[in-house]
Motif scaffolding. Structure first.
Motif, short mmCIF file in Angstrom:
data_model
loop_
_atom_site.label_atom_id
_atom_site.label_comp_id
_atom_site.label_asym_id
_atom_site.label_seq_id
_atom_site.Cartn_x
_atom_site.Cartn_y
_atom_site.Cartn_z
N ASP A 27 0.98 -1.19 -0.07
CA ASP A 27 -0.01 0.05 0.01
C ASP A 27 0.70 1.17 0.01
O ASP A 27 1.61 1.67 0.95
CB ASP A 27 -0.82 0.04 1.10
CG ASP A 27 -1.93 1.01 1.39
OD1 ASP A 27 -1.67 2.29 0.61
OD2 ASP A 27 -2.94 0.83 1.81
N LYS A 29 0.41 4.08 0.66
CA LYS A 29 0.18 5.13 1.79
C LYS A 29 0.87 4.69 2.88
O LYS A 29 1.41 5.48 3.76
CB LYS A 29 -1.33 5.22 2.14
CG LYS A 29 -2.16 5.83 0.99
CD LYS A 29 -3.80 6.15 1.36
CE LYS A 29 -4.45 5.10 1.95
NZ LYS A 29 -4.51 3.75 0.92
N VAL A 30 0.85 3.53 3.11
CA VAL A 30 1.58 2.88 4.20
C VAL A 30 3.09 3.08 4.23
O VAL A 30 3.82 3.36 5.06
CB VAL A 30 1.12 1.41 4.33
CG1 VAL A 30 2.02 0.49 5.56
CG2 VAL A 30 -0.38 1.22 4.81
N GLN A 76 -1.51 -1.71 6.75
CA GLN A 76 -2.16 -2.21 5.61
C GLN A 76 -3.57 -3.00 5.86
O GLN A 76 -4.53 -2.64 5.15
CB GLN A 76 -1.33 -3.00 4.61
CG GLN A 76 -1.87 -3.45 3.55
CD GLN A 76 -0.60 -4.21 2.60
OE1 GLN A 76 -0.24 -3.63 1.60
NE2 GLN A 76 -0.47 -5.50 2.73
N ALA A 77 -3.50 -3.69 6.80
CA ALA A 77 -4.70 -4.53 6.98
C ALA A 77 -5.92 -3.46 7.56
O ALA A 77 -7.14 -3.68 7.17
CB ALA A 77 -4.63 -5.36 8.00
N ASP A 79 -6.53 -0.50 6.52
CA ASP A 79 -6.86 0.31 5.52
C ASP A 79 -7.50 1.68 6.10
O ASP A 79 -8.63 1.89 5.81
CB ASP A 79 -8.06 -0.55 4.83
CG ASP A 79 -8.52 0.25 3.44
OD1 ASP A 79 -7.56 1.16 2.98
OD2 ASP A 79 -9.46 0.03 2.79
N LYS A 81 -8.80 5.54 6.94
CA LYS A 81 -9.12 6.87 6.04
C LYS A 81 -8.89 7.87 7.04
O LYS A 81 -8.78 7.81 8.20
CB LYS A 81 -10.74 6.51 6.13
CG LYS A 81 -10.94 5.08 5.01
CD LYS A 81 -12.57 5.10 5.04
CE LYS A 81 -12.68 3.71 4.24
NZ LYS A 81 -12.11 2.74 4.64
N ASP A 84 -10.98 8.29 10.33
CA ASP A 84 -11.21 7.42 11.11
C ASP A 84 -10.70 7.89 12.67
O ASP A 84 -9.87 8.39 12.72
CB ASP A 84 -10.30 6.03 10.85
CG ASP A 84 -11.08 5.32 9.66
OD1 ASP A 84 -12.28 5.79 9.35
OD2 ASP A 84 -10.36 4.49 8.98
N ALA A 150 -11.46 1.90 13.58
CA ALA A 150 -10.09 0.88 13.43
C ALA A 150 -9.49 0.60 15.10
O ALA A 150 -9.34 1.38 15.73
CB ALA A 150 -9.13 1.21 12.47
N ARG A 173 -12.73 -2.01 11.60
CA ARG A 173 -11.58 -3.07 11.32
C ARG A 173 -10.92 -3.18 12.68
O ARG A 173 -10.33 -2.07 13.20
CB ARG A 173 -10.92 -2.90 10.05
CG ARG A 173 -11.56 -2.83 8.80
CD ARG A 173 -12.15 -1.53 8.57
NE ARG A 173 -11.26 -0.63 8.25
CZ ARG A 173 -11.58 0.67 8.51
NH1 ARG A 173 -12.82 1.18 8.83
NH2 ARG A 173 -10.51 1.67 8.62
N THR A 190 -13.92 -7.68 10.74
CA THR A 190 -14.56 -6.54 10.41
C THR A 190 -16.02 -6.56 10.96
O THR A 190 -16.56 -7.70 10.82
CB THR A 190 -14.31 -6.36 8.89
OG1 THR A 190 -13.27 -6.62 8.26
CG2 THR A 190 -15.26 -5.27 8.20
#
Length: 221
Positions: A27, A29-30, A76-77, A79, A81, A84, A150, A173, A190
Motif C-alpha cells: 500500500d 500510503k503505508v 495495511q490491514a 485500511d 481513512k 477514522d 479501527a 476493522r 470487520t
C-alpha cells in the motif's frame, strides 16, 4: 545533508524496500508513512543501532517494539481513512500510534505500564503527533461499544476476546493476533452489522501476550 543523516535515510529506505515491501506490504500510503515517521526517534535508549532492524526490540516488562514489517502489516490491514477514529492497544514507545496518527483523524492509545505510557507521550509530543492521546489503562477492562473505525492490538490474545470487536463501529476493522507460541494467527475482524463480524486469518506470527489477557485452561492430572 550530513553523512549521518544520509546513512539514516539510506537505512530507512532499505527497511521499507527489503523488509516491509518484501512482506507483501504494498500500500503506497503505508510505505509513505513508514518513510516519514522517524522510527529512530522512538527506539528506546541503548537500542539506536536496531532502529531499522528486522527484529523486535525489548522495552522491559516482557514487552517489545514490533519489527517494521509487522507495523506495516497492521497499517495495511486496517485500511485507514483520514476521518477514522482509532484505538491503539499497547502504546509501547509510541511508534505505531505516530504512524496511525498520520493516516487517521484521531488516535486513543492505551498502555498499562506507566513508564512506557510516559515515554510514548514524550515521543509523540516530540513528533508533533497532536491527534494522539496516550492513557495509562488496562485494555482488558475496555467496555466501550460502537466507538472506533479501527483498532490495532499490538500484543497477542491467547484466547480470543470479543471486547475489542464490540468496540468497533459497523464497518470498523480490528487487527489482532490470536493464539499461543510458537505459532499464532493474525486476524482482520470487520464488523459487518450490529451483531455480525467477519474474521479473516491473514498470516502466522508470534508476539508477546497482552497483559491480563485470558489464557486457555490448563488441565492437571
Amino acid at each position: 545533508m550530513s553523512l549521518v543523516n544520509t546513512n539514516i535515510e539510506a537505512a530507512r529506505q532499505q527497511m521499507v524496500e527489503q523488509q516491509v515491501r518484501a512482506w507483501d506490504v504494498l500500500d503506497p500510503k503505508v510505505l509513505d508513512v513508514l518513510r516519514r515517521v522517524r522510527r529512530e526517534a522512538f527506539v528506546p535508549a541503548g537500542f539506536s543501532g536496531l532502529a531499522f532492524a528486522d527484529a523486535p526490540i525489548p522495552l522491559g516488562h516482557g514487552e517489545v517494539m514490533l519489527p517494521p514489517k509487522m507495523d506495516g502489516k497492521i497499517l495495511q490491514a486496517l485500511d485507514l481513512k483520514p476521518t477514522d477514529a482509532v484505538l491503539d492497544v499497547g502504546s509501547g514507545t509510541g511508534f505505531l500510534a505516530a504512524c496511525l496518527s498520520r493516516m487517521a483523524a484521531r488516535v486513543r492509545s492505551l498502555e498499562i505500564h506507566a513508564d512506557l505510557a510516559e515515554l510514548a507521550s514524550r515521543n509523540l509530543l516530540a513528533a508533533a503527533a497532536n491527534n494522539v492521546v496516550v492513557e495509562k489503562a488496562d485494555a482488558m477492562q475496555l467496555a466501550e461499544t460502537n466507538q472506533y473505525d479501527a483498532i490495532a492490538v499490538s500484543s497477542s490474545l491467547p484466547v480470543y476476546d470479543t471486547r475489542f470487536e464490540q468496540a468497533l463501529k459497523v464497518g470498523g476493522r480490528l487487527f489482532v493476533v490470536v493464539g499461543e507460541a510458537p505459532v499464532m494467527e493474525a486476524w482482520l475482524v470487520t464488523r459487518t452489522g450490529e451483531a455480525a463480524w467477519n474474521r479473516v486469518a491473514l498470516f502466522e506470527t508470534s508476539i508477546p501476550a497482552l497483559v491480563n489477557a485470558r489464557h486457555p485452561s490448563r488441565f492437571v492430572f
